[in-house]
Design a protein around this motif. Structure first.
Motif, PDB file in Angstrom:
ATOM      1  N   CYS A 109       8.464  64.945  29.292  1.00  0.00           N
ATOM      2  CA  CYS A 109       9.744  64.842  28.574  1.00  0.00           C
ATOM      3  C   CYS A 109       9.557  64.747  27.062  1.00  0.00           C
ATOM      4  O   CYS A 109      10.302  65.357  26.296  1.00  0.00           O
ATOM      5  CB  CYS A 109      10.534  63.629  29.071  1.00  0.00           C
ATOM      6  N   SER A 112       7.961  68.070  25.209  1.00  0.00           N
ATOM      7  CA  SER A 112       8.923  69.177  25.125  1.00  0.00           C
ATOM      8  C   SER A 112      10.030  68.862  24.121  1.00  0.00           C
ATOM      9  O   SER A 112      10.704  69.757  23.634  1.00  0.00           O
ATOM     10  CB  SER A 112       9.520  69.475  26.499  1.00  0.00           C
ATOM     11  N   ARG A 113      10.204  67.573  23.801  1.00  0.00           N
ATOM     12  CA  ARG A 113      11.208  67.163  22.806  1.00  0.00           C
ATOM     13  C   ARG A 113      10.597  67.126  21.411  1.00  0.00           C
ATOM     14  O   ARG A 113      11.289  66.910  20.430  1.00  0.00           O
ATOM     15  CB  ARG A 113      11.702  65.767  23.205  1.00  0.00           C
ATOM     16  N   SER A 115       8.723  64.779  20.357  1.00  0.00           N
ATOM     17  CA  SER A 115       8.826  63.394  19.898  1.00  0.00           C
ATOM     18  C   SER A 115       7.483  62.936  19.328  1.00  0.00           C
ATOM     19  O   SER A 115       6.447  63.078  19.978  1.00  0.00           O
ATOM     20  CB  SER A 115       9.222  62.498  21.079  1.00  0.00           C
TER      21      SER A 115
ATOM     22  N   TRP B  59      16.130  70.458  26.609  1.00  0.00           N
ATOM     23  CA  TRP B  59      16.353  69.793  25.310  1.00  0.00           C
ATOM     24  C   TRP B  59      17.225  70.660  24.412  1.00  0.00           C
ATOM     25  O   TRP B  59      18.062  70.151  23.662  1.00  0.00           O
ATOM     26  CB  TRP B  59      15.021  69.482  24.621  1.00  0.00           C
ATOM     27  N   GLN B  62      20.605  70.097  25.685  1.00  0.00           N
ATOM     28  CA  GLN B  62      21.025  68.712  25.425  1.00  0.00           C
ATOM     29  C   GLN B  62      21.612  68.567  24.019  1.00  0.00           C
ATOM     30  O   GLN B  62      22.604  67.869  23.816  1.00  0.00           O
ATOM     31  CB  GLN B  62      19.817  67.787  25.627  1.00  0.00           C
ATOM     32  N   ARG B  63      20.973  69.241  23.055  1.00  0.00           N
ATOM     33  CA  ARG B  63      21.435  69.122  21.666  1.00  0.00           C
ATOM     34  C   ARG B  63      22.823  69.744  21.482  1.00  0.00           C
ATOM     35  O   ARG B  63      23.506  69.451  20.501  1.00  0.00           O
ATOM     36  CB  ARG B  63      20.431  69.779  20.718  1.00  0.00           C
ATOM     37  N   LEU B  76      18.740  58.024  25.056  1.00  0.00           N
ATOM     38  CA  LEU B  76      17.410  58.562  24.776  1.00  0.00           C
ATOM     39  C   LEU B  76      16.573  57.592  23.959  1.00  0.00           C
ATOM     40  O   LEU B  76      17.087  56.920  23.064  1.00  0.00           O
ATOM     41  CB  LEU B  76      17.551  59.894  24.030  1.00  0.00           C
ATOM     42  N   THR B  79      12.071  58.470  18.838  1.00  0.00           N
ATOM     43  CA  THR B  79      10.897  59.339  18.722  1.00  0.00           C
ATOM     44  C   THR B  79       9.942  58.815  17.639  1.00  0.00           C
ATOM     45  O   THR B  79       8.891  59.350  17.408  1.00  0.00           O
ATOM     46  CB  THR B  79      11.319  60.773  18.373  1.00  0.00           C
TER      47      THR B  79
END
Lengths: 143, 141
Positions: A109, A112-113, A115, B59, B62-63, B76, B79
């Protein structure tokens, strides 16, 4: 000898990605197994609703069982012995909670984001995993 | 509204099926991926690559969505920032992952197939869940 599974790996991986996508777009949550497991067992007070965490954690072994019942030969070899399992389980439990995630949450997760936290965590646990295997092999604990 | 619990069950089952099909329930294979200086097994890289594709799409979607199907909003994690706890935790996790060839997902999924083999890992992992917050609290004081 164990041959690499290219197509099965890719297909299984896509299913894992679809599972995480369903969790994200369906419930708005990260499909992170360590966090959901801690939540489902009541060992964490924050995160997903308890019912959602329990449902995911119950579904996980059910999915594996269905694949086996459908006739695929699901191999899981355990030559490492109980002491190794206990020590590694304890480290995995402590590490994933301190580090806020494991291979699913940070790996699938988070990467792929894109982060930052997940990229750093994934590089760190991959590297320490490689080092831990290399040291275990050097000390004669290869299996 | 679509049932949230049902989505969770379905997602968990898909995840477990993916782990079983990809060979990731086998600790020997997972350990093989980390054994880069020995008999390296690249399977986990294919699994990770396969999983990242649909998730990258998710993702992207999602945005552009105001909310998920079965909740008022997305929940969420941050980050940023990189904390000592994040790095030390990930390092500890990696050591355990290499030692046993198991991470939380496969360990729980294989409970349905070989509970007598995997139970010591699962019990110890849950003990780790109990210990971790106490270690973290001690680190802060």
């Amino acid at each position: 000898m164990t041959e690499p599974l290219v197509w099965q790996g890719l297909m299984g991986g896509v299913l894992i990605g679809l599972a995480a996508a369903l969790m994200l777009l369906g419930t708005g949550r990260i499909a992170g197994v360590s966090g959901l497991a801690a939540r489902a067992t009541g060992l964490s007070d924050s995160g997903a609703p308890r019912s959602l965490a329990v449902a995911f954690i119950v579904g996980l072994p059910m999915g594996a069982l269905l694949v086996a019942l459908a006739g695929q030969d699901v191999v899981a070899r355990f030559p490492m012995g109980t002491t190794t399992l206990l020590i590694s389980g304890l480290l995995v439990g402590i590490g994933t909670r301190l580090g806020s995630g494991c291979t699913s949450g940070h790996g699938v997760c988070g990467l792929s984001r894109l982060s930052k936290r997940s990229i750093v965590a994934t590089v760190t646990f991959m590297a320490s995993g490689v080092v831990s295997v290399a040291i275990a092999n050097a000390w004669g604990f290869a299996w | 509204m679509v049932n949230r619990t049902l989505i969770g069950l379905l997602s968990g089952a898909l995840f477990g099926a993916g782990l079983a099909i990809s060979g990731m329930l086998d600790p020997v294979r997972v350990r093989g991926f980390l054994d880069v200086l020995g008999r390296w097994d690249p399977t986990l890289a294919f699994v990770m690559g396969g999983a990242l594709l649909p998730m990258a799409g998710a993702w992207w979607l999602q945005r552009r969505l105001p909310a998920p199907l079965a909740d008022q909003r997305f929940h969420l994690p941050h980050t940023n920032p990189i904390t000592p706890s994040l790095v030390s935790g990930a390092a500890i996790f990696g050591i355990g992952w290499g030692l046993g060839g198991l991470c939380p997902g496969p360990a729980l999924a294989v409970l349905a197939l070989q509970p007598l083999d995997v139970w010591p890992f699962v019990v110890a992992m849950l003990a780790g869940f109990v210990v971790a917050p106490r270690l973290q609290a001690r680190g802060r004081t």
